[in-house]
Design an enzyme around this catalytic site. Structure first.
Site, mmCIF file in Angstrom:
data_model
loop_
_atom_site.group_PDB
_atom_site.id
_atom_site.type_symbol
_atom_site.label_atom_id
_atom_site.label_comp_id
_atom_site.label_asym_id
_atom_site.label_seq_id
_atom_site.Cartn_x
_atom_site.Cartn_y
_atom_site.Cartn_z
ATOM 1 N N GLU A 43 0.833 -1.207 0.000
ATOM 2 C CA GLU A 43 0.000 0.000 0.000
ATOM 3 C C GLU A 43 0.866 1.254 0.000
ATOM 4 O OE1 GLU A 43 0.688 1.653 2.932
ATOM 5 O OE2 GLU A 43 1.716 -0.157 3.611
ATOM 6 N N GLU B 224 4.611 -0.519 1.605
ATOM 7 C CA GLU B 224 4.908 -0.842 0.198
ATOM 8 C C GLU B 224 5.013 -2.341 -0.057
ATOM 9 O OE1 GLU B 224 8.554 0.968 -1.096
ATOM 10 O OE2 GLU B 224 8.019 2.958 -0.343
#
Length: 347
Positions: free
Chosen positions: A169, A313
């Protein structure tokens, strides 16, 4: 929901006990091999084919000053992902994992480079969420649309033969949304849920705790009860997409490797919505973000490593991929006592 084969698990454990090592000497690596065997339906599971999908979206609550970075950074980081310059690009390359980026609600314009290192799919549901301190972050319809984008992303990866899915994300202020979900769904206090996120100081953290407490109280007064209602009230578009991603993977019988605080909050939404999803989740690591361990406990997951990470991430999950591949390789390729002509010490 696909079923886990307990007979295969028992046979895989029996195989572990025939390999040329003292039983249990490889610790959790042995349990990992058995876990994957039961889910692949094979006593000797094959090498994992991982896919990482990073979902990006903005958050209206960034206006409350809960992040050390401005909201524009979400879009700037999407460009960085696409051109190959972020941590997850490096780690995905090192692990041999397919990487793609999905924009489900980035609010600010960002350039689309001519040369790309990772494919970008632009499917924005909205230009970020509303300010969850003041009103519902999104409508149930918007949350459902983002959920379905995550679902389709999972099915696309599975259709390409991927056997392990990792969700990442990017979204400035998304630790605030995740903290709200942790309070609502894991039953912890705002103080326990709120960390320093992207690097806010202690004064800003006190403010962030108040924002989370007020946001949860507002949503509770608005009648939030189910996981999906809480998601719409205090979640994020990328969190909704992750929840759909995990749910689709579980229904298709494909294991999921969780990343950090935000991805685990999304997993808790998915499990509260459909408890069967829990059987397909592995926790890669415990992040430095304060509420992460409580979320893992709510999911009854034990992280594989704790490296003090707080990047997101999918970086922590990508780091663990070589460990998983090694666990399966040992199970698959080590000689047995019989084949190696080694005494196993039995009478």
């Amino acid at each position: 929901m696909s079923k886990i084969d307990s007979a295969i698990a028992a046979a895989a454990l029996a195989r572990q006990n025939t390999l040329t090592k003292p039983p249990g000497s490889l610790g959790r690596l042995e349990a990992l091999a058995v876990w994957f065997a039961a889910r692949q339906g094979s006593v000797v599971p094959t090498r994992l084919q991982p896919a990482i999908v990073v979902f990006a979206a903005d958050h209206g609550v960034a206006a409350e000053g809960v992040s050390a970075f401005p909201a524009e950074v979400t879009g700037q980081m999407v460009s960085n992902f696409v051109t190959g310059g972020a941590a997850i690009n490096v780690l995905a390359r090192e692990a041999g994992a397919a990487l793609s980026i999905v924009d489900v609600g980035v609010a600010h314009d960002y350039p689309y480079p001519a040369q790309t290192a990772a494919p970008l799919f632009r499917t924005p549901v909205a230009a970020g969420t509303h300010n969850l301190r003041r009103e519902a972050a999104m409508s149930v319809a918007e949350a459902t649309l983002a959920w379905n984008i995550g679902r389709e992303s999972a099915l696309e990866a599975i259709g390409r033969g991927k056997t392990l899915l990792i969700g990442g994300e990017m979204g400035i202020a998304n630790t605030t949304a995740a903290a709200c979900l942790a309070v609502a769904l894991a039953g912890i206090s705002p103080i326990e849920a709120v960390g320093n996120g992207t690097g806010i100081d202690d004064t800003q953290r006190v403010h962030k705790v108040a924002v989370v407490a007020e946001s949860v109280a507002r949503a509770r007064a608005a009648g939030a009860g189910s996981a999906r209602e809480w998601l719409a009230e205090v979640g994020g578009l990328e969190i909704a997409a992750l929840a759909g991603f995990y749910t689709a993977a579980a229904h298709a019988g494909v294991p999921v490797l969780l990343d950090g605080f935000i991805s685990t909050a999304a997993a808790l939404v998915a499990v509260r919505d459909d408890p069967g999803v829990a059987d397909w989740l592995l926790a890669s690591h415990c992040s430095h973000e304060r509420g992460h361990r409580a979320l893992l406990a709510a999911l009854q997951l034990e992280p594989l490593v704790d490296l003090g990470l707080r990047l997101g991430e999918a970086s922590g999950a990508a780091l663990v991929l070589p460990l998983l591949q090694s666990a399966l390789a040992l199970h698959r390729e080590m000689a047995t006592f019989e084949s190696a002509g080694v005494s196993d010490g039995s009478l």
